[in-house]
Design a protein around this motif. Structure first.
Motif, PDB file in Angstrom:
ATOM      1  N   UNK A  28       0.812  -1.228   0.000  1.00  0.00           N
ATOM      2  CA  UNK A  28       0.000   0.000   0.000  1.00  0.00           C
ATOM      3  C   UNK A  28       0.840   1.271   0.000  1.00  0.00           C
ATOM      4  N   UNK A  29       2.020   1.192   0.614  1.00  0.00           N
ATOM      5  CA  UNK A  29       2.923   2.357   0.621  1.00  0.00           C
ATOM      6  C   UNK A  29       3.329   2.688  -0.818  1.00  0.00           C
ATOM      7  N   UNK A  30       3.640   1.646  -1.591  1.00  0.00           N
ATOM      8  CA  UNK A  30       3.991   1.875  -3.001  1.00  0.00           C
ATOM      9  C   UNK A  30       2.802   2.457  -3.751  1.00  0.00           C
TER      10      UNK A  30
ATOM     11  N   UNK B  88      15.559  -6.274   6.109  1.00  0.00           N
ATOM     12  CA  UNK B  88      14.115  -6.045   6.002  1.00  0.00           C
ATOM     13  C   UNK B  88      13.775  -4.615   5.589  1.00  0.00           C
ATOM     14  N   UNK B  89      14.777  -3.811   5.232  1.00  0.00           N
ATOM     15  CA  UNK B  89      14.465  -2.465   4.750  1.00  0.00           C
ATOM     16  C   UNK B  89      13.946  -2.578   3.325  1.00  0.00           C
ATOM     17  N   UNK B  90      13.135  -1.603   2.943  1.00  0.00           N
ATOM     18  CA  UNK B  90      12.659  -1.568   1.567  1.00  0.00           C
ATOM     19  C   UNK B  90      13.773  -0.941   0.724  1.00  0.00           C
ATOM     20  N   UNK B  91      14.518  -1.767  -0.015  1.00  0.00           N
ATOM     21  CA  UNK B  91      15.773  -1.309  -0.621  1.00  0.00           C
ATOM     22  C   UNK B  91      15.579  -0.135  -1.562  1.00  0.00           C
ATOM     23  N   UNK B  92      14.614  -0.255  -2.469  1.00  0.00           N
ATOM     24  CA  UNK B  92      14.451   0.801  -3.466  1.00  0.00           C
ATOM     25  C   UNK B  92      14.145   2.144  -2.804  1.00  0.00           C
ATOM     26  N   UNK B  93      13.162   2.138  -1.895  1.00  0.00           N
ATOM     27  CA  UNK B  93      12.788   3.404  -1.261  1.00  0.00           C
ATOM     28  C   UNK B  93      13.897   3.893  -0.345  1.00  0.00           C
ATOM     29  N   UNK B  94      14.617   2.965   0.277  1.00  0.00           N
ATOM     30  CA  UNK B  94      15.718   3.351   1.160  1.00  0.00           C
ATOM     31  C   UNK B  94      16.769   4.135   0.389  1.00  0.00           C
ATOM     32  N   UNK B 147      11.182   3.421   5.193  1.00  0.00           N
ATOM     33  CA  UNK B 147      11.926   2.372   4.498  1.00  0.00           C
ATOM     34  C   UNK B 147      13.044   1.788   5.353  1.00  0.00           C
ATOM     35  N   UNK B 148      13.495   2.506   6.386  1.00  0.00           N
ATOM     36  CA  UNK B 148      14.606   2.004   7.196  1.00  0.00           C
ATOM     37  C   UNK B 148      14.234   0.800   8.027  1.00  0.00           C
TER      38      UNK B 148
END
Lengths: 204, 346
Positions: A28-30, B88-94, B147-148
């Motif tokens: 959902x964030x995306x 477990x970080x969201x790599x792209x957004x990070x 994202x972190x």
């Protein structure tokens, strides 16, 4: 094909892509971020139509404020995708019906104009201020509608605050005026303590 | 100088024809971005030197004379550090978050005039564009915090974005007063509107003094600088939203913060302190005045940091919502009414 047409198709493709991803993204964030992208791309299209006030206001209000609040809410939700998708097929016909209705409405409104692609925006000189023209119209020809919309928003705001405002009796709060008015004598008390007589040191 | 530029533009136009426009624009962009980056580097040194001076210590003085090469040393250190992406970080957004923080801070420079005609885009909706760009900076912070996958970063991001959203309103209304006074949203016209032949007396900080103060304080809050640096409250939430960033990721956030400081200084100068106009009628207007005024505003940023203790979060929110926003709303009405009377001299 002029540069403007290329830019238009670029922004239009981006808008459609982002719009599709909003409903297909698993995270959902995306989805929210794709919605932001869709807003920015449509702002670009409005800019091509020389509606710079609307374009920048779209970015300022929707991207800069509304979507930030969206992100806030979505970030803090505990989202279970499986549960979200549970009733999908049950509600699918209703969704389809609504979507069909909207498409019909748009065809009804826009189809009346002879050839949507045939409408060329009127070109203006560089010193033409879209904002000034818009402001003049809003405050002269459309002043009642504008004021009514403003009052409506005010009512919505007051109602939202009234619905969520709960006064707790045991809540503690500070009165800043009283805090500032505090003098040294209200808080500090100097006591003179008599010095204790020296104890003789016992040694063995 | 101007003639040299004109001949350059002429030869370019003859040489490249229609392709000259984008090339020339890119050159102009570099002519602004590179000095801003240099300014950021040396602002960090100035900050440490001035804080040192105010706290009776020398500040950096080992790398180069008077520590003049310290920013370069810091930059190399940050470049060579390992990039760590948390589990477990969201790599792209990070990875995207620092870019999203820095890009709006640089994009806003497009409409800021440094002198008569010295601006990349002389657009009519310049003020709106500035408001829109400065409102985008908050995305970098929220996304970085989310994202972190770290509680400290998340709390820091929430604090900081709530703060930025609240103070943006006060800043916006303060700018509405400026646009009322200037009767234009073109940033260049706003500066020209402050030229009434009496130098300093024509600048908008005189009729809009409360707005000048509100705008600058809100600007300090907007850039998350002391005394409003609750987002990176070391004693409570480690380093706030950029807790998990190392190396260049951290460096980009750092660059964004300082680039935003310089931007706020430039905006305050342009909106309230007459931009490139000279303070006295007998001296010529030039870019030197603009830079001098910006340096003074930047000095105030550093001075605040050395002087004031950090605000508590509820005090910060109270100041934003209960003091600044009502004050700006009232002043919009005051200015609008004042302009209808013959006593409006600006």
């Amino acid at each position: 094909m002029t540069v403007e047409t290329i830019v238009f198709y670029l922004f239009a493709a981006l808008t459609v892509f982002a719009g599709l991803r909003v409903i297909t993204a698993r995270n959902p964030m995306h989805a929210v971020l794709f919605l932001v992208l869709a807003f920015v791309a449509s702002a670009g299209i409005w800019m091509l139509l020389e509606a710079e006030f609307l374009a920048i206001t779209l970015v300022l209000v929707y991207v800069g404020a509304v979507m930030v609040l969206f992100l806030f809410v979505v970030m803090m939700l505990d989202i279970n995708l499986v549960r979200l998708r549970e009733g999908f097929w049950r509600w699918f016909p209703v969704g389809l019906l609504l979507a069909g209705l909207m498409v019909f409405q748009m065809i009804w409104v826009l189809g009346g104009m002879d050839g949507i692609s045939g409408i060329e925006p009127v070109k203006h000189a560089a010193d033409y201020s879209n904002t000034k023209e818009l402001g003049r119209l809003i405050y002269t020809d459309y002043v009642y509608a504008f004021e009514l919309a403003a009052v409506l928003l005010l009512i919505a705001m007051v109602a939202a605050i009234a619905l969520t405002l709960r006064r707790r009796k045991d809540a503690k709060s500070q009165v800043v005026g009283r805090q500032i008015a505090v003098k040294r004598n209200d808080r500090v008390r100097i006591v003179s303590v008599p010095a204790e007589p020296k104890q003789p040191v016992v040694t063995e | 100088m101007m003639e040299l530029l004109q001949t350059l533009e002429q030869t370019g136009l003859e040489l490249l024809g229609p392709f000259w426009m984008p090339v020339w624009t890119v050159i102009k962009i570099f002519a602004i971005v590179l000095p801003v980056m240099g300014g950021v580097a040396y602002l960090t040194l100035a900050e440490r030197k001035i804080l040192g001076f105010m706290q009776l210590r020398p500040g950096p003085n080992r790398v180069g004379y008077w520590g003049l090469l310290q920013p370069l040393a810091d930059g190399i250190k940050l470049l060579l550090k390992e990039l760590i992406i948390p589990a477990e970080a969201n790599k792209f957004l990070f990875v995207a978050a620092p870019v999203l923080a820095l890009a709006p801070a640089l994009a806003a420079w497009a409409v800021i005039p440094f002198g008569e005609g010295m601006v990349i885009a002389d657009v009519n909706a310049g003020l709106l564009y500035l408001l829109a760009m400065t409102s985008l900076g908050v995305y970098g912070i929220i996304i970085a915090g989310w994202a972190s996958n770290s509680k400290y970063a998340f709390l820091g991001a929430l604090r900081s974005s709530a703060q930025i959203v609240s103070y943006e309103l006060a800043m916006g209304f303060a700018l509405v007063c400026v646009l009322l006074a200037a009767q234009s949203m073109n940033v260049g016209d706003i500066v020209r509107g402050q030229n009434n032949g009496y130098g300093l007396m024509g600048w908008y900080f005189i009729p809009l003094f409360p707005m000048f103060v509100v705008y600058f304080i809100a600007g300090v809050a907007e850039t998350n600088r002391a005394p409003f640096d609750l987002a990176e409250d070391e004693s409570a939430i480690v380093a706030g939203f950029h807790t998990e960033y190392s190396g260049m990721g951290f460096a980009l956030f750092f660059l964004a913060e300082y680039a935003n400081m310089i931007l706020i200084a430039a905006l305050t100068t342009v909106m309230f302190l007459g931009g490139w106009l000279s303070p006295v009628p007998f001296l010529p207007d030039s870019i030197v005045w603009m830079l001098a005024k910006m340096s003074f505003m930047l000095f105030l940023f550093l001075w605040f940091r050395a002087t004031f203790p950090r605000y508590r979060y509820d005090q910060l929110m109270r100041l934003g919502w209960k003091v600044f926003i009502p004050l700006t709303l009232v002043w919009v009405v005051v200015v609008a009414a004042w302009m209808q009377t013959p006593y409006w001299l600006w």
